[in-house]
Each structure stands twice: as C-alpha cells, then as structure tokens.
Design a protein around this motif. Structure first.
Motif, PDB file in Angstrom:
ATOM      1  N   GLN A  10       0.812  -1.202   0.000  1.00 14.11           N
ATOM      2  CA  GLN A  10       0.000   0.000   0.000  1.00 14.11           C
ATOM      3  C   GLN A  10       0.857   1.268   0.000  1.00 14.11           C
ATOM      4  O   GLN A  10       0.554   2.248  -0.685  1.00 14.11           O
ATOM      5  CB  GLN A  10      -0.925   0.014   1.221  1.00 14.11           C
ATOM      6  CG  GLN A  10      -1.960   1.131   1.183  1.00 14.11           C
ATOM      7  CD  GLN A  10      -2.852   1.021  -0.050  1.00 14.11           C
ATOM      8  OE1 GLN A  10      -3.356  -0.051  -0.367  1.00 14.11           O
ATOM      9  NE2 GLN A  10      -3.029   2.135  -0.759  1.00 14.11           N
ATOM     10  N   ASP A 214      -3.282  -4.428  -2.353  1.00 13.09           N
ATOM     11  CA  ASP A 214      -4.044  -3.719  -1.320  1.00 13.09           C
ATOM     12  C   ASP A 214      -4.385  -4.710  -0.207  1.00 13.09           C
ATOM     13  O   ASP A 214      -5.320  -5.512  -0.323  1.00 13.09           O
ATOM     14  CB  ASP A 214      -5.312  -3.120  -1.926  1.00 13.09           C
ATOM     15  CG  ASP A 214      -6.063  -2.227  -0.942  1.00 13.09           C
ATOM     16  OD1 ASP A 214      -5.748  -2.276   0.267  1.00 13.09           O
ATOM     17  OD2 ASP A 214      -6.968  -1.496  -1.384  1.00 13.09           O
ATOM     18  N   THR A 216      -5.850  -4.468   2.468  1.00 13.94           N
ATOM     19  CA  THR A 216      -7.126  -4.291   3.163  1.00 13.94           C
ATOM     20  C   THR A 216      -8.279  -4.968   2.428  1.00 13.94           C
ATOM     21  O   THR A 216      -9.386  -5.042   2.971  1.00 13.94           O
ATOM     22  CB  THR A 216      -7.447  -2.796   3.313  1.00 13.94           C
ATOM     23  OG1 THR A 216      -7.656  -2.219   2.010  1.00 13.94           O
ATOM     24  CG2 THR A 216      -6.308  -2.069   4.011  1.00 13.94           C
ATOM     25  N   ARG A 217      -8.050  -5.480   1.229  1.00 17.62           N
ATOM     26  CA  ARG A 217      -9.142  -6.001   0.417  1.00 17.62           C
ATOM     27  C   ARG A 217      -9.200  -7.521   0.357  1.00 17.62           C
ATOM     28  O   ARG A 217     -10.176  -8.082  -0.139  1.00 17.62           O
ATOM     29  CB  ARG A 217      -9.051  -5.430  -1.002  1.00 17.62           C
ATOM     30  CG  ARG A 217      -9.133  -3.915  -1.031  1.00 17.62           C
ATOM     31  CD  ARG A 217      -9.050  -3.363  -2.425  1.00 17.62           C
ATOM     32  NE  ARG A 217     -10.207  -3.720  -3.244  1.00 17.62           N
ATOM     33  CZ  ARG A 217     -10.351  -3.361  -4.514  1.00 17.62           C
ATOM     34  NH1 ARG A 217      -9.412  -2.657  -5.117  1.00 17.62           N
ATOM     35  NH2 ARG A 217     -11.433  -3.707  -5.193  1.00 17.62           N
ATOM     36  N   HIS A 219      -7.139 -11.542   1.916  1.00 17.37           N
ATOM     37  CA  HIS A 219      -6.279 -12.194   2.899  1.00 17.37           C
ATOM     38  C   HIS A 219      -5.104 -12.916   2.248  1.00 17.37           C
ATOM     39  O   HIS A 219      -4.444 -13.723   2.906  1.00 17.37           O
ATOM     40  CB  HIS A 219      -7.085 -13.202   3.723  1.00 17.37           C
ATOM     41  CG  HIS A 219      -8.261 -12.602   4.440  1.00 17.37           C
ATOM     42  ND1 HIS A 219      -8.117 -11.746   5.511  1.00 17.37           N
ATOM     43  CD2 HIS A 219      -9.606 -12.710   4.218  1.00 17.37           C
ATOM     44  CE1 HIS A 219      -9.309 -11.365   5.940  1.00 17.37           C
ATOM     45  NE2 HIS A 219     -10.233 -11.935   5.170  1.00 17.37           N
TER      46      HIS A 219
END
Length: 420
Positions: A10, A214, A216-217, A219
């Motif tokens: 990120q 990313d 956060t989107r 696993h």
C-alpha cells in the motif's frame, strides 16, 4: 504478493510514481524468493512441468543462439545460469465442449491454494493464491470444492504406504470438520472475476495489481501469486468479431490515415488492438508477480494433418488447431495443449444383442473411470527451435499424458485402484 511486497504494497502504491513501478515490484518479489523456491516445480504437476521445462529450455537456447550469431566476437555474453527462467504461458484447447479444459483449470487452481501440509499431514498443495477469470460464466463452485477435496484425499492415500511402514506414525486421516475448515480457508485465496466483455476484462487487468497489493481487500497478501487463469480467452470472440465488422462498415469512405489515427487513439473499436492490449496487460501482471499464465480457448479451426511432414508419425493424439484469436495470441503461449476425453471403442456392426449385454458392464466401468488425454498442439511446429521435436520424441508418449476426471475429483496419475 510475496511477504515483503505485501508489507510494503500500500505504501508503494501511495508514494511511488507510476513510472518504473512494475520493475520495482518485480525486483521486490525476486528479493523475497529463496534459492530453494526458485527450483520448485512450476505448476506442481510433473507431466506439465516436464513439458514446460522442454519448451522453455529449447526456446531459451534458440534465443541465446540467435543473439550469439549476430553478436560481435568481442561481445561479452552472460552466463546461461544467470538468466532468470520466466514462468510459462500455457494455452489449453479441446475439439469440443466437455473436453476437460475447465476441470483442468479447477485442478490447477486447487493445487495452488491448498497448503502443502495440514497438521503434519501432506495435503498436496502449494500455499499460494490464484486469480481466476470466469469469462465463460460457467464457474461451478461446488465442483471446485470437490476437486480440491479430491486433491487432499488423493495426497493422503498416496502417503498411506509410507505411513504403514512406520507402525508408530499417525495414519493419513482427516475428520470431516478438519476437511471443511481446510477447504474453506484455502479457497478464499482463489480470486474470481467475472468480466462480461473483453473491454471489462481489459479494465480489470489494468487495475489487478493495485487490488492484489491492497492488503485491506483480501487475505492473500502474504502468499505468492502462482497463476492467473483465464477460462476462456475465446469467450467474447464472436461478440468482438461482430463489433469489429460494424466498426469497419462505419469506416467505408474514410482515408487510411484517419482510420489509423482513430485506432491509435482508441476512438473506434478494433478487435486486433483490443486483443493486443489484453496480451500486453497479462504480460505486465506476469512480470510483476512472476506467475504462470494459463488460458483456455475453443478449438474452432482444426488444422489438417500433413502426413508428409517431418515426424508426422509422432502426432497420433488429439488434433491440432489453427489459432483463431487475433495476434499476438497465436504465438502468445509457450506451450499449447489439446485435451479431450478418451473415446470408448464402439460395438462392431456384427455385434448381437447378447454380445452388447455381455460387454455393457465392462464398457460402463471404462466410462466411469473418466480417462482424458492431453497432447502438445503441433500447429506451427515448423517455427519451433531445432531440437524441440527431438526432445519431445525422447519423452513418454511424445509429451502426452493422461488424466482422470471423476465425480470425486481430478487425478493426474493412475492410482485408480484406490479410488474406484
């Protein structure tokens, strides 16, 4: 998607200028791959890995020989072992629907995302992630689950004899809850996209690296991306051809310069430009994540067999096909395969009803085995590097191999007595 790239993903996307980003991400991933990992099998399937090794090695030798031929005697050449082996691009076709293309894609996806071990037991996976483009809109999640389950059970059975030799070892068993938990966690790492057009597929590819990096989107950030799977690259072929024909009729009466300008500026639809861009984006994703590209195509145009061609006697398996997708797709793949289900020999015309009833159980048992065959597509073999055909001749079945598709999974070896 290696661990180092995941941790910095990120921040890299926020802080680094787009120019040179692809090269930087590739270098970051390469630094996080250990020497041991670089020697692992490419796909986790021995027959496929052997074919990939042959095709990539011969093409690399051909490229190096071509460079050496045109280089000056004083020019220094890099050592061959210093050159990084690129992951493959594989195309899978079949003469008809139901030839086993999608099942093979499911199997490869399952291998990639399953763990190599689970609570001390070998489960046959590779601890990675995959991206699966369901362009045909036929993805069967239940079937994917069955195939992944079959991989685990088959791996446990394959190690039964090893465990049996050690009376104190734990047997290769797994409870239903353990299996369900294992598969649920593993299949989360198959990232499925369902493009509705070639243009939407292209748009997804252009933003795919940002999605994958990313954290956060999803696993899967700590896992390597083993493959990008496209089933099928032919999904929008007729739709795109119609759009292309309509666009060409609108160009009637216009100058060639204006047509070329519109094409370069993407003001008008051009099928060749779109498919070229798709190939470029797939290569870009491959260069960043160092992953395999595997796509299926329809076998639309069967190539005639040239019985007088050199080594024609070798190619007795499934037919080959002339590529139908626009350039560069005809030569995009390093390895082109044809798959089809093995036919059951028909009854002789002289068979009586009693003969048919007597042989029916045997034939039904053969059908239940679900045996399929894969073969190297030899279209364009006249352009193959020297030595490639000889290398294939030295392989069992000239590089061809069987596999089995059954209700409980896909199997790549003949350990059928344990599962029938």
């Amino acid at each position: 998607m290696a661990s180092g790239a995941a941790a910095l993903g990120q921040r890299l996307l926020d802080e680094i200028h787009e120019e040179g980003l692809d090269e930087l991400l590739h270098d970051l991933r390469a630094q996080n791959v250990s020497p041991a990992d670089s020697h692992k099998s490419c796909l986790g399937v021995k027959d496929l890995d052997d074919l990939v090794d042959v095709f990539l090695a011969k093409r690399t030798e051909h490229q190096e020989a071509s460079v050496a031929e045109h280089a000056s005697p004083s020019a220094s050449r890099p050592a061959s072992n210093a050159q990084k082996e690129k992951p493959p691009v594989i195309e899978i076709s079949s003469p008809n629907s139901g030839g086993g293309k999608s099942q093979l894609i499911y199997y490869l996806a399952a291998l990639c995302v399953l763990p190599s071990t689970f609570k001390g037991r070998k489960t046959g996976g590779r601890d990675g992630a995959v991206v699966l483009f369901d362009a045909d809109g036929k993805l069967d999640i239940r079937r994917l689950y069955q195939i992944a389950q079959g991989v685990v059970w088959h791996s446990l059975r394959a190690n039964t004899k090893v465990v049996a030799e050690n009376a104190t070892a734990e047997g290769p068993t797994m409870s239903e809850n353990e299996m369900r938990s294992l598969l649920h966690d593993s299949l989360q790492h198959i990232h499925v996209f369902r493009p509705q057009t070639s243009s939407s597929l292209l748009a997804t590819l252009r933003s795919l690296d940002k999605y994958l990096l990313d954290v956060t989107r999803h696993h899967s950030a700590a896992r390597p991306l083993h493959a990008v799977l496209l089933d099928s690259a032919s999904a929008f072929y007729w739709q795109d051809r119609m759009r292309d024909e309509v666009a060409r009729t609108e160009e009637i009466g216009r100058s060639a310069v204006d047509i070329a300008n519109d094409r370069d500026q993407h003001k008008k639809f051009h099928m060749n430009v779109l498919y070229r861009d798709l190939a470029v984006e797939l290569r870009r994703i491959q260069s960043i994540f160092d992953c395999s590209l595997i796509f299926t195509t329809w076998g639309l145009f069967r190539a005639p067999r040239d019985r007088n061609a050199p080594y024609a006697h070798l190619w007795t398996g499934p037919p080959s096909f002339r590529p139908h997708l626009p350039p560069p797709w005809g030569k995009f793949a390093n390895l082109r395969l044809v798959v089809q289900r093995d036919a059951v020999r028909p009854y002789p015309v002289t068979s009586s009803l009693a003969d048919i009833e007597r042989d029916a159980p045997v034939r039904q048992a053969v059908v239940r085995q679900g045996k399929f065959s894969a073969w190297v597509d030899t279209w364009g073999k006249e352009d193959w590097p020297s030595g490639l055909i000889s290398a294939l001749r030295s392989m069992p079945e000239n590089g061809g191999f069987p596999f089995w598709i059954r209700e409980d999974g896909v199997f790549m070896d003949d350990l059928m007595s344990d599962v029938l």
